[in-house]
Scaffold this motif. Sequence first.
Motif, short mmCIF file in Angstrom:
data_model
loop_
_atom_site.label_atom_id
_atom_site.label_comp_id
_atom_site.label_asym_id
_atom_site.label_seq_id
_atom_site.Cartn_x
_atom_site.Cartn_y
_atom_site.Cartn_z
N ALA A 184 15.61 -74.30 48.09
CA ALA A 184 15.61 -75.50 48.93
C ALA A 184 16.62 -76.51 48.42
N GLU A 185 16.66 -76.68 47.08
CA GLU A 185 17.62 -77.61 46.49
C GLU A 185 19.05 -77.15 46.75
N ARG A 186 19.27 -75.83 46.66
CA ARG A 186 20.60 -75.29 46.95
C ARG A 186 20.98 -75.58 48.40
N SER B 169 24.73 -81.32 51.82
CA SER B 169 25.45 -82.52 51.38
C SER B 169 26.95 -82.25 51.30
N HIS B 170 27.32 -81.05 50.82
CA HIS B 170 28.74 -80.70 50.74
C HIS B 170 29.37 -80.64 52.13
N ARG B 171 28.64 -80.03 53.08
CA ARG B 171 29.17 -79.96 54.45
C ARG B 171 29.33 -81.36 55.05
N MET C 182 32.84 -85.93 56.60
CA MET C 182 33.25 -87.32 56.47
C MET C 182 34.71 -87.44 56.01
N LEU C 183 35.11 -86.58 55.08
CA LEU C 183 36.51 -86.60 54.63
C LEU C 183 37.46 -86.22 55.77
#
Length: 223
Positions: A139-141, A147-149, A154-155
């Motif tokens: 779940a944490e992964r 979050s990375h996506r 955003m970038l």
Amino acid sequence: MSNYDSLHRQCRTLESLFDTKLTAYARLASSITRNHDDVEASGSSERWRDLEAEVDELLDKLQEINDELSALSNDTENPPSQSMLRAIQRHREVYLDYARELRRTKGNVKAALDQANLLSGVRNDIDAYKSLAADSLLAERGHIDSSHRMTDDMLAQAYETRAEFGRQRTTISGINSRMQGVLGSMPGINNLLSMIKTRRRRDAVIVGCVIGLCIVLLFMYIF
């Protein structure tokens, strides 16, 4: 004494059978302790109950036979011989030994089953904890990947916005250049704009002087 002979043979048969069953019953405790079996999953609990019922039944039958032999030893009309009395006494001693051994073995089997169940419960708790930990890590992964996506999106939006600002800046610069070119090609417009700016400055000075004079007159009137 045909009755004695029959009871004597039955007693010896029951003693031999009881000894075999009791040995198997004791081995079950040793096997459970040695192999740390999951008692319910492996069926050890069922085997234990079945063997215990069998040895209890054999011991009850052995007691009945011994009671009948004891009654024969007290028969005053047909008293048994000394060898018969010794055999009857020996059967009684064997029965009492078996009863004590069964009580002791029952305690050992119960302790072995309790220990096996405890170890099985501990293993199950450890497996459950490992499964929960693995699920938590997965779940944490998943949260980290999400979050990375989101960060990548955003970038990408920031880069696109910066590029759009660059395009707008280029467009505005072009418009300013064209405006300057137009104004440069039309001197009359420049003169007109200069006159408008000069008049605005003059009007601002006049308004400022009037306001200052009014303030001075106000102070003179007050004081």
